[in-house]
Structures are given as structure tokens and as C-alpha cells.
Motif scaffolding. Structure first.
Motif, PDB file in Angstrom:
ATOM      1  N   LEU A  98      -7.736  10.096 -10.840  1.00 37.63           N
ATOM      2  CA  LEU A  98      -7.186  10.392 -12.251  1.00 37.63           C
ATOM      3  C   LEU A  98      -6.213  11.459 -12.492  1.00 37.63           C
ATOM      4  O   LEU A  98      -5.829  11.890 -13.796  1.00 37.63           O
ATOM      5  CB  LEU A  98      -7.932  10.107 -12.784  1.00 37.63           C
ATOM      6  CG  LEU A  98      -7.786   9.522 -14.448  1.00 37.63           C
ATOM      7  CD1 LEU A  98      -7.016   8.407 -14.670  1.00 37.63           C
ATOM      8  CD2 LEU A  98      -9.677   9.492 -14.643  1.00 37.63           C
ATOM      9  N   MET A  99      -5.542  12.705 -11.638  1.00 37.73           N
ATOM     10  CA  MET A  99      -5.110  13.200 -12.049  1.00 37.73           C
ATOM     11  C   MET A  99      -3.433  14.033 -12.236  1.00 37.73           C
ATOM     12  O   MET A  99      -2.544  14.248 -12.044  1.00 37.73           O
ATOM     13  CB  MET A  99      -5.829  14.443 -11.669  1.00 37.73           C
ATOM     14  CG  MET A  99      -7.260  15.419 -12.040  1.00 37.73           C
ATOM     15  SD  MET A  99      -8.300  16.632 -11.540  1.00 37.73           S
ATOM     16  CE  MET A  99      -9.397  16.889 -12.004  1.00 37.73           C
ATOM     17  N   ARG A 100      -3.652  12.819 -10.153  1.00 39.21           N
ATOM     18  CA  ARG A 100      -2.044  12.832  -9.873  1.00 39.21           C
ATOM     19  C   ARG A 100      -0.950  12.997 -11.530  1.00 39.21           C
ATOM     20  O   ARG A 100      -0.710  12.327 -12.002  1.00 39.21           O
ATOM     21  CB  ARG A 100      -2.271  11.754  -9.034  1.00 39.21           C
ATOM     22  CG  ARG A 100      -2.835  12.046  -7.668  1.00 39.21           C
ATOM     23  CD  ARG A 100      -2.158  10.845  -7.070  1.00 39.21           C
ATOM     24  NE  ARG A 100      -3.230  11.098  -5.745  1.00 39.21           N
ATOM     25  CZ  ARG A 100      -3.884  10.024  -4.914  1.00 39.21           C
ATOM     26  NH1 ARG A 100      -3.942   8.621  -5.229  1.00 39.21           N
ATOM     27  NH2 ARG A 100      -4.117  10.071  -4.478  1.00 39.21           N
ATOM     28  N   PRO A 101      -0.141  13.921 -10.874  1.00 39.77           N
ATOM     29  CA  PRO A 101       1.375  14.353 -11.705  1.00 39.77           C
ATOM     30  C   PRO A 101       2.159  12.921 -11.727  1.00 39.77           C
ATOM     31  O   PRO A 101       3.291  13.406 -11.464  1.00 39.77           O
ATOM     32  CB  PRO A 101       1.624  15.875 -11.950  1.00 39.77           C
ATOM     33  CG  PRO A 101       1.602  15.735 -10.306  1.00 39.77           C
ATOM     34  CD  PRO A 101       0.225  15.191  -9.919  1.00 39.77           C
ATOM     35  N   ASP A 102       2.339  11.768 -11.990  1.00 40.74           N
ATOM     36  CA  ASP A 102       3.788  10.965 -11.632  1.00 40.74           C
ATOM     37  C   ASP A 102       3.141   9.504 -12.622  1.00 40.74           C
ATOM     38  O   ASP A 102       2.187   9.295 -13.470  1.00 40.74           O
ATOM     39  CB  ASP A 102       3.036  10.135  -9.996  1.00 40.74           C
ATOM     40  CG  ASP A 102       1.731   9.259  -9.967  1.00 40.74           C
ATOM     41  OD1 ASP A 102       1.754   8.299 -10.717  1.00 40.74           O
ATOM     42  OD2 ASP A 102       1.134   9.551  -9.274  1.00 40.74           O
TER      43      ASP A 102
END
Length: 518
Positions: free
Chosen positions: A376-380
């Protein structure tokens, strides 16, 4: 010559999990030695909060007071963090009230609010505390070390376990480079994620490889007002500022660090902080710093013969949601009374099988929770969409309740059978007519058989059990319960509403390892 002493239990690792386990073992009569490789308690910034199962474990052992006193001191630091530029810090009472609405975060979505929960939700009757309490790991370790010494636990610092071997009668442990060998009937590895005990005893440790590098530190920043407060997701990763001045955390999705053993430098922290936050800030001093990853692994079994593992030695994962320390304390509380019963001859070795059976599913769930948070934190862009959906879900009444109880530990249950919904869950925090709470009757660590029938009819069931069972009779308000059997770890083994004691002899026999005939 006198034969070298053989300890009942040797605990490898003197962190919070090892110390909590040693306290529980000693409370139940076991002779315990703790070996810790560090000469002094580790002051490195690590875990920073405890959740409901840990708070209630401390309440049962009359240790909640020190945590509450530390909380009062922490509020002043939090108040400084919340102060607006050029204005005085808010009053501590204001901060305390605002903290009631803080139930933690999920994947950096810092919006879980325990005050929105239904007051009559039956899952909430296990505590009257906030689901999360700020408590740095180093402070918890100091508290447990003092308790261990007071109970008579022997702690040896600066002694590293290097080699182990076991036979039918016990375990031999070689310490450091010396020829010293310590002998014990059982060995428990509480020696962290890169556990020597786990490796030497050849525990299977499957899981998933890391994809992030996290850095956490207590620092001095030249322009802290340039950093946004709280949890913030950027185009590079996550950056956290607070809840106390100087605490920072960054998460970058560029794979694990090349060498986790290298010292964390000021330059490394500053580069990461500037890169992730996008702000022109400088770190002028570093008080404490560490790296972490999202390596997620779990031992398939927590026991190999006379060797057991607990805490990070049994399971590792990212620290998001503050689950790791709490999970380890839960292991210690579950294992302590069982292992003590075995070594003191009050129960057979089969009781130890329930340790893995009960704790393994809890840890497996935590690993899934932490993996979900990393995703849920991935920057995409795809994660952007997912975060919007999860954020909307948390905003709903049911979604907020789900995540607060998940992170707060309310959802932890054991499969203990039984036909009552309380069986297998933490005991309710009942307030009795004499002014005590149910938790007050667990300070000595035994079983408690609570009789609220008003007829003192359960006393005979506890007579002659191999493990100590305290019968507490009385009255309690706002409950339909007439009887409870609660294990030393605070979990309900039997419950009834009404006048019968059906199932109580079986529950007593199962957990006290005694045939009960009434």
C-alpha cells in the motif's frame, strides 16, 4: 568436584522478549539463566508502541503503572511536536484528549480512530486503554530487566551464544570464544531476526525477500518546520516526522541495503531524508539510527526437540503498524507458563506443542498485515488508486473498526474449542464488586477460576489440580457471565452463562494436566 549447574531454561537474548519470557518462567518456578551478547541494553531506536495484548499482559503482572507514568512524560514531547510556529505548545491535557483518537496507521494511512468504535462492541471489553501506547523499546527493556532481577532471574551480559547441541536430557550451549559450556534442560532463542539459535538448531525459516530499505533515527534537523508532520507518501517512498521532535523515518523502494551491518551515517540519513521528502533540510546531529527491510519469514515450527524460538527469532517482518515487539511479548506470555510446567514436572512435553499451534497462526497473520502495508506504500499509479479505495474504506464505520482492531490486537484469538464465544480470546476486563478487576488476580501468574454465580459452586472443581488454580468468587456488573476459567496468559479456556458447569472439568484437565472428578 561438583558437577556444573544445569539450568531449567536457558534464554538466549536479553531484549524485551527474552526478559519477558524469563520473568514468566521464574514466576512459575523455573530456574532461568539469560545470556545476552551485548554488555549494555541496546539504546538504538526500534519499536515505539505497545498494543492491547501487551498492555493487558502488563496489567495482569501489575506492571501497567510504569507504562502509564512514562506515557504522561511522553505527552509533553508530543505537545512540542504539535506546537504551531511562533506559538506555545498546547496543554498536555489537550494532547491527551487528542491522543485518544489515535489508533495507529495502516500503510501510512494515519486515520484509525478508536473513539469511533461502538461502545457495546464485545471485542472491546478486554481493555479500557487506548489500542496503542507510545513506549520505546529501550524503556520497556529497562522495566523488564528490573522485574527479572527482582524475581531472581540470572542475567549475564557480554556473553554470546556461538554453538548449541542437544541430547535426550538437555541442551549444551557454548559461549563466545571460550571453552565455557552452559547446560540447560531447555533452550529458547530470543536472539533476534538473525538468530544463532534458530540457525544452529536448523529451523526451517521460509518467507519472502525484501524490496525496501527503511531508515529510522532520532536526529537534530536545521529546519524541522520544512518537513511535514506525521506519515507522508511521496513520489519516492514514505517519510515520517514525529510523533516526538527529532524522530524521522524514511522508506525507499530501491531494494534492500547492500550491507545492513554498516553503521548508519549522518550523510546516509540526510541523503535519504532529502530525497524522499523533497525538502531542503540538513541533519546536524544523530542520536540513534537503524536500518530495516520488509524481509518476511516465519519458522515452520517453534520447537525442535528441546530448543524453542520466540520473537524475531521465530518470525521477522517490517515494523509497520508496530506489530513485532507486541508479537514477541505474546510469544513469551504464551510459552512461559507452559515451559515452566513441563520443566517442573507438572505437565508432559505435549503441552509445548500448543505453543506453535496457538502462536504460529497469529504471526502468519501479522506477516500478511505487514506485507499488505508495504504494498500500500509503493509509489506508483496503481497503488495510488488502491490507497484511495482503502482510505475510503477506513472512513466507513465498519472499515475503521476493522483496522483499529487489527492493528490494536483485538482480533487475536486461539482455537481452543468450546461453545462459548469468549473461549480462545483474551479475558474481559471485568470489574468486581469488591473494587478489584479480574486482572488484579493474576499477579502471581496462575490460573483463575472466576465464579460469578453467587453460590460458590465452582470451588470444588479446582481442588487437586497439578497447576495452581485460584478461585475468585464475587459479583460483577454489566455481564451475563457466571463462570470463567482463564489461563495464566490471560486467554479464556472455559466460559458459562447460567448455572451449569458443563465442560469445566474437561477444560481444567486439558490445561492443568490433571484428571478432574467432581
Amino acid at each position: 568436584m561438583r558437577e556444573p549447574k544445569t539450568w531449567d531454561v536457558l534464554v538466549a537474548g536479553g531484549g524485551p522478549v527474552g526478559l519477558m519470557l524469563a520473568c514468566e518462567l521464574r514466576l512459575h518456578g523455573a530456574d532461568v539463566l539469560v545470556l545476552e551478547r551485548l554488555t549494555e541494553p541496546d539504546a538504538t531506536i526500534k519499536a515505539g508502541s505497545v498494543n492491547v495484548p501487551t498492555l493487558e499482559a502488563f496489567r495482569r503482572r501489575d506492571l501497567l503503572g510504569p507504562i502509564e507514568r512514562f506515557q504522561a512524560g511522553m505527552l509533553a514531547s508530543v505537545a512540542q511536536m504539535w506546537a504551531e510556529p511562533g506559538k506555545p505548545a498546547p496543554d498536555v491535557s489537550v494532547v491527551r484528549e487528542r491522543m485518544r483518537t489515535v489508533g495507529g496507521h495502516f500503510g501510512g494511512l494515519f486515520k484509525l480512530d478508536p473513539t469511533r468504535l461502538d461502545a457495546d462492541d464485545p471485542d472491546l471489553d478486554i481493555t479500557d486503554a487506548n489500542p496503542l501506547a507510545v513506549m520505546p523499546q529501550v524503556e520497556l527493556e529497562r522495566l523488564l530487566a528490573e522485574r527479572a532481577v527482582a524475581l531472581g532471574v540470572r542475567i549475564r551480559r557480554g556473553v554470546a551464544v556461538t554453538e548449541i547441541g542437544q541430547d535426550d536430557d538437555g541442551v549444551s550451549v557454548r559461549c563466545g570464544d571460550a571453552a565455557e559450556v552452559v547446560r540447560a534442560r531447555y533452550l529458547v532463542g530470543c536472539d533476534g531476526g538473525r538468530s544463532i539459535v534458530r540457525r544452529q538448531a536448523a529451523f526451517d525459516f521460509p518467507g519472502t525477500d525484501p524490496c525496501i530499505t527503511g531508515r529510522q533515527a532520532m536526529v537534530t534537523i536545521d529546519h524541522p518546520e520544512r518537513l511535514p508532520k506525521g506519515w507522508n507518501r511521496t513520489e519516492v517512498g514514505m517519510v515520517v516526522h514525529g510523533p516526538v521532535p527529532g524522530r524521522i523515518l524514511t522508506v525507499e523502494f530501491d531494494g534492500p541495503p547492500a550491507d545492513r551491518d554498516l553503521p548508519v551515517t549522518r550523510e546516509e540519513l540526510e541523503t535519504s531524508l532529502r530525497r524522499v521528502s523533497g525538502q531542503d533540510v540538513r541533519i546536524t546531529a544523530v542520536r540513534s539510527a537503524t536500518r530495516f527491510t520488509d524481509n518476511a519469514r516465519q519458522a515452520t515450527s517453534y520447537r525442535q526437540g528441546r530448543v524453542l524460538v520466540a520473537g524475531d527469532a521465530a518470525h521477522v517482518h517490517s515494523p509497520f503498524g508496530g506489530q513485532g515487539l507486541n508479537l514477541g511479548i505474546g510469544d513469551a506470555v504464551n510459552l512461559g507458563w507452559k515451559l515452566a510446567a513441563v520443566v517442573r514436572g507438572r505437565a508432559g512435553i505435549d503441552l509445548l506443542d500448543t505453543y506453535t499451534a496457538e502462536r504460529h497462526p497469529i504471526a502468519a497473520r501479522v506477516l500478511e498485515i505487514t506485507r499488505a502495508q508495504v504494498a500500500l506504500m509503493r509509489p506508483d499509479p496503481h497503488t495510488n488508486a488502491l490507497r484511495d479505495v482503502v482510505s475510503d474504506l477506513i472512513d466507513t464505520h465498519e472499515g475503521n473498526a476493522y483496522f483499529v482492531k487489527l492493528i490494536g490486537g483485538f482480533a487475536q484469538r486461539y482455537d481452543l474449542g468450546g461453545d462459548h464465544p469468549l473461549v480462545g480470546r483474551l479475558m474481559p476486563l471485568l470489574r468486581l464488586a469488591d473494587g478489584s478487576t479480574l486482572a488484579d488476580h493474576f499477579h502471581d501468574g496462575g490460573f483463575v477460576l472466576l465464579d460469578l454465580s453467587g453460590a460458590d459452586r465452582l470451588q470444588g472443581f479446582a481442588t487437586g489440580t497439578d497447576l495452581p488454580v485460584k478461585v475468585v468468587a464475587g459479583r460483577a456488573e454489566s455481564t451475563r457471565i457466571t463462570g470463567l476459567l482463564v489461563r495464566p496468559d490471560g486467554y479464556v479456556a472455559w466460559a458459562r452463562e447460567g448455572g451449569t458447569a458443563d465442560g469445566l472439568p474437561e477444560a481444567l484437565s486439558r490445561w492443568t494436566r490433571t484428571t478432574v472428578n467432581v
